[in-house]
Enzyme design. Structure first.
Site, mmCIF file in Angstrom:
data_model
loop_
_atom_site.group_PDB
_atom_site.id
_atom_site.type_symbol
_atom_site.label_atom_id
_atom_site.label_comp_id
_atom_site.label_asym_id
_atom_site.label_seq_id
_atom_site.Cartn_x
_atom_site.Cartn_y
_atom_site.Cartn_z
ATOM 1 N N HIS A 191 0.830 -1.197 0.000
ATOM 2 C CA HIS A 191 0.000 0.000 0.000
ATOM 3 C C HIS A 191 0.874 1.259 0.000
ATOM 4 O O HIS A 191 0.439 2.326 -0.448
ATOM 5 C CB HIS A 191 -0.910 0.035 1.236
ATOM 6 C CG HIS A 191 -1.974 -1.016 1.239
ATOM 7 N ND1 HIS A 191 -1.763 -2.286 1.729
ATOM 8 C CD2 HIS A 191 -3.267 -0.980 0.825
ATOM 9 C CE1 HIS A 191 -2.876 -2.985 1.618
ATOM 10 N NE2 HIS A 191 -3.800 -2.217 1.070
ATOM 11 N N ASP A 263 -4.270 -6.283 -7.819
ATOM 12 C CA ASP A 263 -4.550 -5.667 -6.536
ATOM 13 C C ASP A 263 -4.873 -4.199 -6.813
ATOM 14 O O ASP A 263 -4.655 -3.693 -7.922
ATOM 15 C CB ASP A 263 -3.342 -5.811 -5.602
ATOM 16 C CG ASP A 263 -3.716 -5.748 -4.125
ATOM 17 O OD1 ASP A 263 -4.855 -5.344 -3.813
ATOM 18 O OD2 ASP A 263 -2.864 -6.084 -3.282
#
Length: 485
Positions: A191, A263
């Site tokens: 992230h 993702d």
């Protein structure tokens, strides 16, 4: 513009739109989503933090609303355990996560858990689950996988990966093995950057790829890529944007022919330096079929991404045939989904698994009165989010504590005349938890230590309980053994 130009423009737009999985806020689909679905949008990704899942009833109404406009993939991250969206984000999941299932090591029970999870998703109209995580968690300090993994042994992870895929798809929901080629050997969060996986092809074959092979053999309908730098394979690029990783490794070496989904592309590991539209183009060139855009990527991102894909096709960077190939794979997945019936929800399986996962070292005290429960501070990760955890539902006077000076004394004063339980979560990653536990044990050797993350750090002398997860089911199993319920 000629008729052929118009036809080509429309074809590019149709194929490009079919690859996108944007998001939106709230429990009602906005008009732009419905319009895009009518025009062939691939689907949507639902997130608890954006208000998509206030209740199962509201979610069922939302998915029904979207199905009137198109035939979307309605995707979600519902792993059970610590990563839960379907109601569990407010109360904790009734199903333990992968670490607990790996501790039990009963693949049939894992299959049963995932079949029930799939049945709950199917009941509310979700047809595509971004689970299971089949990462082999070999890095103790991994900040984003941890209890989301079945374990550190590739063979164990592989047998449970196959069971999870099978159970999910028996419920008529597409499973998605993630995060290819494996996020378990990293100490960084994708992230926030591009984690390094320092492994050559030989090591990948022996470790990371073992569970993916098992998931593929079990028939997983989808595989999710991770934003991971494997220098020996991707040469500095994240795997999501690497043709060597997606087409070379996953398609050709592993022989996988199903849908590949990225993702979330808003993550720094994918788009931090180039932006989501360009990351989308590169992912499609690399071989991805569906693009998860992220929780805050709405109409503007869809418009910008469609424009970037159109430009890439016209410039010759992205072959139109690559988009057509993606469309054919997603068509086959929709065909598969239409031919399956949902299973029956089996919530008792969750508590059974959580009870079987608990490991206790030492003899638990026979308290005559309820002990004082101390819950330590623990920073979660972005994937988990602010999901509740701990024993407070069974210990209303539980206290929150950190490792600051004076905390131990205040706890000891309050615990006079009663038993003492300290609840940890990944203490190996939190110095404050370790310091407070050590101080309490020095003064009160009878303190019971409950670890609700990975049991990596253990005090030398204590009654110690490991739950292998912090879901509601794990907490209830611990509370029962502690005599709190």
């Amino acid at each position: 513009m000629t008729t052929d130009d118009i036809a080509t423009t429309a074809e590019i737009a149709r194929l490009a739109r079919g690859t996108l999985l944007p998001s939106f806020p709230g429990a009602t689909a906005p008009h732009w989503v419905l319009d895009e679905l009518e025009a062939g949008l691939g689907g949507v990704t639902l997130f608890a933090l954006t208000g998509n899942v206030p209740s199962p009833e509201a979610l069922a109404a939302l998915t029904a609303q979207m199905r009137k406009a198109g035939d979307p993939f309605i995707t979600i991250d519902e792993e059970g355990g610590d990563v839960t969206r379907l109601g569990g984000h407010a109360t904790g999941s009734p199903y333990p996560g992968n670490a607990a299932l790996g501790a039990v090591d009963d693949p049939e029970l894992t299959r049963r858990i995932y079949r029930s999870l799939g049945a709950e998703l199917a009941e509310v109209g979700v047809n595509f689950n971004f689970a299971p995580s089949v990462d082999v968690n070999t890095a103790d300090d991994n900040p984003v996988i941890g209890t989301r993994s079945f374990g550190s042994d590739p063979a164990l992870v592989a047998r449970h990966a196959a069971a999870a895929v099978t159970g999910t798809q028996e419920a008529g929901v597409a499973a998605c093995a993630k995060h290819f080629p494996g996020h378990g050997a990293t100490v960084d969060d994708s992230h926030l950057g591009i984690p390094l996986v320092d492994a050559d092809l030989d090591l990948l074959d022996r470790r990371e790829l073992v569970p993916f092979r098992a998931a593929i053999a079990a028939g997983t309908r989808a595989v999710m890529t991770g934003h991971l730098n494997l220098p020996a394979i991707t040469h500095g690029a994240p795997a999501t944007l690497s043709q060597e990783a997606i087409t070379g490794l996953l398609r050709e070496r592993l022989g996988y022919q199903g849908v590949i989904v990225t993702d979330a592309l808003d993550m720094q590991g994918a788009s931090g330096a180039i932006g989501i539209p360009e990351a989308s183009v590169r992912a499609l060139i690399a071989g991805a079929d569906l693009l998860c855009l992220g929780p805050r990527e709405h109409a503007e991102t869809v418009e910008a991404t469609l424009a970037a894909i159109d430009e890439a096709v016209r410039a010759g960077r992205l072959p139109l045939a690559r988009l057509a190939d993606a469309a054919e794979r997603t068509r086959l997945l929709r065909e598969w989904l239409a031919g399956h019936s949902p299973a029956v929800v089996d919530r008792p399986a969750g508590l059974e698994a959580a009870r079987r996962a608990v490991r206790v070292t030492g003899a638990l005290p026979g308290w005559t009165a309820a002990p004082l429960v101390v819950e330590t501070e623990s920073t979660g990760n972005i994937a988990v989010g602010p999901t509740p955890w701990g024993l407070r539902p069974w210990a209303p006077d539980a206290v929150q504590a950190d490792g600051a000076d004076g905390t131990a004394k205040r706890v000891l004063d309050r615990a006079k005349g009663r038993g003492l339980v300290i609840v940890l979560r990944d203490a190996h990653r939190h110095a404050g938890q370790r310091a407070l536990t050590t101080a309490l044990l020095t003064a009160r050797p009878d303190t019971v230590v409950v670890e609700m993350g990975l049991p990596v750090w253990r005090p030398r002398s204590a009654v110690y309980m490991a739950t292998y997860g912090a879901a509601a089911a794990n907490a209830q199993a611990a509370a029962e053994l502690l005599g709190l319920c």
